[in-house]
Design an enzyme around this catalytic site. Structure first.
Site, mmCIF file in Angstrom:
data_model
loop_
_atom_site.group_PDB
_atom_site.id
_atom_site.type_symbol
_atom_site.label_atom_id
_atom_site.label_comp_id
_atom_site.label_asym_id
_atom_site.label_seq_id
_atom_site.Cartn_x
_atom_site.Cartn_y
_atom_site.Cartn_z
ATOM 1 C CG MET A 180 -2.019 0.596 1.300
ATOM 2 S SD MET A 180 -2.290 2.203 0.753
ATOM 3 C CE MET A 180 -1.532 3.203 2.016
ATOM 4 N N PRO A 181 1.559 1.479 -1.128
ATOM 5 C CG PRO A 181 2.964 1.280 -2.805
ATOM 6 C CD PRO A 181 1.701 0.756 -2.226
#
Length: 126
Positions: free
Chosen positions: A1-2
């Site tokens: 989940m950047p």
């Protein structure tokens, strides 16, 4: 989940900024195994007085088209994945919107998975 923070000089058209987001998302999907629809990005534009950089640090010839990209992501990727991401970002942003490789500045900040809450006050990855 950047989570991506993109900073650039003010004045670029919306299509230019959208192409940056599209290229970053594609690069992350191809090299970082980011799931479909996992897009969390913010672009901040700065006037000349509020956007400072070295035009030649480490022998890289930067211009006013410099784009700072800070990626905060889980500390689960290998060095090879990181190198692949950096290279793919440069390739894709070179294609659209036409950013020179010298003007792509990437900083990867890695965090433990438990350091995220994606909503509702829940640590989804803990």
């Amino acid at each position: 989940m950047p989570l991506l923070h993109i900073s650039l000089r003010a004045g670029k058209p919306d299509a230019y900024k959208q192409a940056i987001c599209d290229g970053l998302y594609r690069a992350m999907r191809e090299t970082f195994n980011v799931p479909e629809d996992d897009q969390f990005m913010a672009i901040t534009e700065h006037d000349a007085a509020n956007f400072r950089y070295s035009a030649s640090y480490l022998g890289v010839a930067r211009s006013d088209d410099l784009v700072f990209i800070q990626i905060t992501a889980n500390n689960t990727r290998t060095v090879d994945q990181k190198k692949a991401l950096f290279q793919r970002v440069v390739e894709l942003l070179g294609q659209a919107p036409g950013v020179r490789p010298e003007d792509v500045f990437i900083n990867l900040v890695e965090v433990a998975k438990e350091n995220w809450s994606l909503g509702n006050g829940v640590a989804q990855y803990a």
